[in-house]
Design a protein around this motif. Structure first.
Motif, PDB file in Angstrom:
ATOM      1  N   GLU A 101     -72.672 -82.110-100.882  1.00 26.82           N
ATOM      2  CA  GLU A 101     -73.470 -80.913-101.174  1.00 26.82           C
ATOM      3  C   GLU A 101     -74.342 -81.133-102.415  1.00 26.82           C
ATOM      4  O   GLU A 101     -75.509 -80.729-102.434  1.00 26.82           O
ATOM      5  CB  GLU A 101     -72.572 -79.693-101.351  1.00 26.82           C
ATOM      6  CG  GLU A 101     -72.013 -79.163-100.054  1.00 26.82           C
ATOM      7  CD  GLU A 101     -73.082 -78.799 -99.037  1.00 26.82           C
ATOM      8  OE1 GLU A 101     -74.115 -78.202 -99.418  1.00 26.82           O
ATOM      9  OE2 GLU A 101     -72.897 -79.124 -97.846  1.00 26.82           O
ATOM     10  N   ARG A 102     -73.788 -81.758-103.429  1.00 24.87           N
ATOM     11  CA  ARG A 102     -74.579 -82.063-104.627  1.00 24.87           C
ATOM     12  C   ARG A 102     -75.736 -83.007-104.292  1.00 24.87           C
ATOM     13  O   ARG A 102     -76.851 -82.847-104.776  1.00 24.87           O
ATOM     14  CB  ARG A 102     -73.694 -82.666-105.708  1.00 24.87           C
ATOM     15  CG  ARG A 102     -72.718 -81.686-106.307  1.00 24.87           C
ATOM     16  CD  ARG A 102     -71.834 -82.351-107.367  1.00 24.87           C
ATOM     17  NE  ARG A 102     -70.859 -81.418-107.853  1.00 24.87           N
ATOM     18  CZ  ARG A 102     -69.568 -81.410-107.492  1.00 24.87           C
ATOM     19  NH1 ARG A 102     -69.097 -82.332-106.665  1.00 24.87           N
ATOM     20  NH2 ARG A 102     -68.744 -80.508-107.973  1.00 24.87           N
ATOM     21  N   LEU A 103     -75.433 -83.995-103.458  1.00 26.84           N
ATOM     22  CA  LEU A 103     -76.459 -84.960-103.061  1.00 26.84           C
ATOM     23  C   LEU A 103     -77.529 -84.294-102.200  1.00 26.84           C
ATOM     24  O   LEU A 103     -78.715 -84.602-102.329  1.00 26.84           O
ATOM     25  CB  LEU A 103     -75.804 -86.129-102.324  1.00 26.84           C
ATOM     26  CG  LEU A 103     -76.616 -87.382-102.093  1.00 26.84           C
ATOM     27  CD1 LEU A 103     -77.239 -87.916-103.381  1.00 26.84           C
ATOM     28  CD2 LEU A 103     -75.756 -88.439-101.438  1.00 26.84           C
ATOM     29  N   ARG A 104     -77.137 -83.379-101.342  1.00 22.90           N
ATOM     30  CA  ARG A 104     -78.125 -82.635-100.538  1.00 22.90           C
ATOM     31  C   ARG A 104     -79.073 -81.855-101.439  1.00 22.90           C
ATOM     32  O   ARG A 104     -80.261 -81.734-101.150  1.00 22.90           O
ATOM     33  CB  ARG A 104     -77.426 -81.671 -99.590  1.00 22.90           C
ATOM     34  CG  ARG A 104     -76.791 -82.326 -98.388  1.00 22.90           C
ATOM     35  CD  ARG A 104     -76.033 -81.315 -97.562  1.00 22.90           C
ATOM     36  NE  ARG A 104     -75.460 -81.899 -96.369  1.00 22.90           N
ATOM     37  CZ  ARG A 104     -74.313 -81.510 -95.831  1.00 22.90           C
ATOM     38  NH1 ARG A 104     -73.616 -80.517 -96.381  1.00 22.90           N
ATOM     39  NH2 ARG A 104     -73.863 -82.087 -94.741  1.00 22.90           N
ATOM     40  N   THR A 105     -78.534 -81.310-102.512  1.00 26.83           N
ATOM     41  CA  THR A 105     -79.343 -80.534-103.451  1.00 26.83           C
ATOM     42  C   THR A 105     -80.320 -81.422-104.215  1.00 26.83           C
ATOM     43  O   THR A 105     -81.437 -81.003-104.526  1.00 26.83           O
ATOM     44  CB  THR A 105     -78.426 -79.789-104.446  1.00 26.83           C
ATOM     45  OG1 THR A 105     -77.552 -78.945-103.694  1.00 26.83           O
ATOM     46  CG2 THR A 105     -79.209 -78.950-105.419  1.00 26.83           C
ATOM     47  N   ALA A 106     -79.894 -82.645-104.524  1.00 27.70           N
ATOM     48  CA  ALA A 106     -80.730 -83.586-105.284  1.00 27.70           C
ATOM     49  C   ALA A 106     -80.583 -84.971-104.656  1.00 27.70           C
ATOM     50  O   ALA A 106     -79.859 -85.827-105.178  1.00 27.70           O
ATOM     51  CB  ALA A 106     -80.305 -83.593-106.746  1.00 27.70           C
ATOM     52  N   PRO A 107     -81.244 -85.218-103.509  1.00 32.30           N
ATOM     53  CA  PRO A 107     -81.017 -86.446-102.741  1.00 32.30           C
ATOM     54  C   PRO A 107     -81.427 -87.741-103.430  1.00 32.30           C
ATOM     55  O   PRO A 107     -81.046 -88.816-102.973  1.00 32.30           O
ATOM     56  CB  PRO A 107     -81.826 -86.232-101.457  1.00 32.30           C
ATOM     57  CG  PRO A 107     -82.784 -85.153-101.771  1.00 32.30           C
ATOM     58  CD  PRO A 107     -82.196 -84.332-102.865  1.00 32.30           C
ATOM     59  N   ASN A 108     -82.154 -87.655-104.526  1.00 33.73           N
ATOM     60  CA  ASN A 108     -82.546 -88.869-105.247  1.00 33.73           C
ATOM     61  C   ASN A 108     -81.793 -89.041-106.562  1.00 33.73           C
ATOM     62  O   ASN A 108     -82.159 -89.882-107.376  1.00 33.73           O
ATOM     63  CB  ASN A 108     -84.059 -88.866-105.500  1.00 33.73           C
ATOM     64  CG  ASN A 108     -84.835 -89.051-104.218  1.00 33.73           C
ATOM     65  OD1 ASN A 108     -84.330 -89.620-103.255  1.00 33.73           O
ATOM     66  ND2 ASN A 108     -86.053 -88.563-104.186  1.00 33.73           N
ATOM     67  N   ASP A 109     -80.753 -88.265-106.750  1.00 33.62           N
ATOM     68  CA  ASP A 109     -79.975 -88.327-107.984  1.00 33.62           C
ATOM     69  C   ASP A 109     -78.951 -89.463-107.883  1.00 33.62           C
ATOM     70  O   ASP A 109     -78.022 -89.405-107.073  1.00 33.62           O
ATOM     71  CB  ASP A 109     -79.268 -86.995-108.222  1.00 33.62           C
ATOM     72  CG  ASP A 109     -78.586 -86.928-109.568  1.00 33.62           C
ATOM     73  OD1 ASP A 109     -77.763 -87.824-109.878  1.00 33.62           O
ATOM     74  OD2 ASP A 109     -78.864 -85.974-110.317  1.00 33.62           O
ATOM     75  N   VAL A 110     -79.140 -90.486-108.696  1.00 40.28           N
ATOM     76  CA  VAL A 110     -78.268 -91.664-108.613  1.00 40.28           C
ATOM     77  C   VAL A 110     -76.829 -91.336-109.012  1.00 40.28           C
ATOM     78  O   VAL A 110     -75.898 -91.958-108.496  1.00 40.28           O
ATOM     79  CB  VAL A 110     -78.810 -92.843-109.448  1.00 40.28           C
ATOM     80  CG1 VAL A 110     -80.133 -93.324-108.891  1.00 40.28           C
ATOM     81  CG2 VAL A 110     -78.939 -92.489-110.911  1.00 40.28           C
TER      82      VAL A 110
END
Length: 146
Positions: A22-31
């Motif tokens: 869910e966090r990655l969906r919110t910010a898909p380019n966040d390493v």
């Protein structure tokens, strides 16, 4: 001490994996989110088949599943910053793919965090280049169905 904090079972770790997705969906380019997702995914096998008695089963499952080999390569590479063991053969590179404006479409194509998968892992994800979010979605679906 079984588990850590409130994470005590494979179901708890799967729920953590979903939160990381869910966090990655919110910010898909966040390493940072990508790192957290793939390191968590890598440890699902450890929680399902723990300890020395589960070592052979973990290796058997990972060796049979190119998607898990890809996860292992990403997670271990992120932790150790080296070329790793010879069994990590799934990732050619990972990182941000810088996009250029599309002249035909007259719009900016956004940058994208991607993985270049090779060998059986590349075939498993339907081609060599896959966005991190698309890969994470596949990995989560795998564990959800397991």
């Amino acid at each position: 001490m079984p588990g850590v904090f409130e994470l005590r079972s494979p179901a708890d770790l799967l729920a953590k994996l979903e939160r990381e997705l869910e966090r990655l969906r919110t910010a898909p380019n966040d390493v940072d989110h990508a790192f957290n997702f793939f390191v968590t995914a890598e440890h699902m096998l450890d929680w399902l088949h723990p300890g020395d008695e589960g070592k052979a089963r973990r290796a058997e499952i990972r060796n049979a599943e190119p998607l898990l080999q890809l996860v292992s390569h990403l997670a271990s590479g992120a932790k150790h910053f080296d070329n790793l063991s010879s069994h990590h053969q799934s990732v050619a590179r990972s990182g941000m793919v810088r996009r250029h404006p599309s002249i035909k479409m007259r719009r900016m194509i956004p940058d994208q965090l991607q993985v270049q998968a090779v060998g059986a892992a590349g075939l498993a994800v339907g081609g060599s280049n896959i966005s991190v979010i698309a890969l994470a979605e596949r990995v989560y679906a795998y564990w959800k169905a397991a």
